[in-house]
Scaffold this active site. Structure first.
Site, PDB file in Angstrom:
ATOM      1  N   GLU A   1       0.971  -1.119  -0.095  1.00  0.00           N
ATOM      2  CA  GLU A   1       0.070  -0.018  -0.057  1.00  0.00           C
ATOM      3  C   GLU A   1       0.846   1.223  -0.086  1.00  0.00           C
ATOM      4  OE1 GLU A   1      -4.150  -0.764   1.867  1.00  0.00           O
ATOM      5  OE2 GLU A   1      -2.515  -1.370   3.381  1.00  0.00           O
TER       6      GLU A   1
ATOM      7  N   HIS B   1     -11.394  -2.451   7.172  1.00  0.00           N
ATOM      8  CA  HIS B   1      -9.949  -2.206   6.516  1.00  0.00           C
ATOM      9  C   HIS B   1      -9.355  -1.457   7.943  1.00  0.00           C
ATOM     10  CE1 HIS B   1      -6.620  -1.034   3.541  1.00  0.00           C
ATOM     11  NE2 HIS B   1      -6.228  -1.510   4.659  1.00  0.00           N
TER      12      HIS B   1
ATOM     13  N   HIS C   1      -4.874  -1.026  11.507  1.00  0.00           N
ATOM     14  CA  HIS C   1      -6.188  -1.663  11.491  1.00  0.00           C
ATOM     15  C   HIS C   1      -6.425  -1.609  12.618  1.00  0.00           C
ATOM     16  CE1 HIS C   1      -4.248  -3.875   7.718  1.00  0.00           C
ATOM     17  NE2 HIS C   1      -4.489  -2.739   7.311  1.00  0.00           N
TER      18      HIS C   1
END
Length: 238
Positions: free
Chosen positions: A83, A170, A104
């Site tokens: 990411e 997410h 997260h």
């Protein structure tokens, strides 16, 4: 040549704080810091990966905004996070931002999936968190891995000019002018989500802090931010 020794340690400490506070309890999540117009330091996957709780300065590598090594040898044996576009898109779009935190936190994911928005439900309990919530915390509604430039642009569009955006199913992305502030913002949002879940689970109803009370909450200034950051470091960040 500057090896960014202090900056690498700062980013590594931030990763360990996130793990200590259960915002990134495993091996998923990353922190970055812009060091100049074309490069950033970011936590990468190393040859002895153990998770965020054991991040060291060696795991923090210098990378170009295009994903290339920021200096010779920086990615030898290391891999940039999938990411990375999440970080670089924010840094390109937001000149006011130098630090990006992606984590997260389970409380945040659960509260959002339960339909509980991040709202200013408390006051002096966490003054920066109350102001952050009062300004609004947007949601990026896709539960995807933000590994491409188009997805990263979608997320940054949802973020807009705010300091935090939730990522449905997410986690969250928190951005700021410095690493400690980006981490502390993420902790405040997690605290808001955790208390919202607790109130609803106890049969209560969420109510926003009255405007007149919110107006009475002062800006605590950088001194309290520094104290809060030192506390987090002593509590388990290193």
């Amino acid at each position: 040549m500057d090896n960014f020794t202090a900056e690498r340690k700062l980013v590594a400490d931030a990763c360990r704080v996130l793990a200590a506070r259960d915002l990134a309890p495993g091996f998923l999540g990353h922190v970055s810091l812009r060091v100049d117009g074309e490069r950033l330091l970011v936590r990468c996957r190393g040859p002895h990966e153990r998770g965020l709780a054991w991040t060291t300065a060696e795991d923090i590598r210098l990378i170009g905004l295009d994903g290339s090594p920021g200096a010779r040898g920086e990615l030898d044996g290391w891999t940039a996070p999938h990411e990375l576009p999440l970080h670089t898109a924010v840094l390109r779009r937001r000149p006011d931002v130098a630090a990006v935190v992606h984590a997260h936190p389970e409380n945040v994911v659960a509260a959002d999936l339960a339909g509980l928005a991040i709202r200013p439900i408390f006051g002096s309990f966490d003054i920066p968190g109350a102001h952050l919530a009062a300004g609004g915390v947007p949601v990026y509604p896709r539960g995807v891995l933000i590994r491409t430039a188009p997805l990263a642009r979608e997320m940054t569009a949802a973020l807009g000019d705010r300091p935090v955006v939730l990522l449905r199913g997410h986690g969250l992305t928190s951005v700021a002018a410095d690493v400690p502030r980006a981490v502390l913002q993420a902790l405040s949002v997690d605290r808001l989500a955790r208390l919202a879940l607790a109130v609803v689970s106890a049969g209560g109803v969420l109510r926003d802090l009255p405007p007149e009370d919110l107006a009475e909450l002062p800006d605590l200034g950088p001194g309290l931010t520094d104290i809060a950051w030192r506390h987090e470091l002593e509590a388990g960040g290193h």
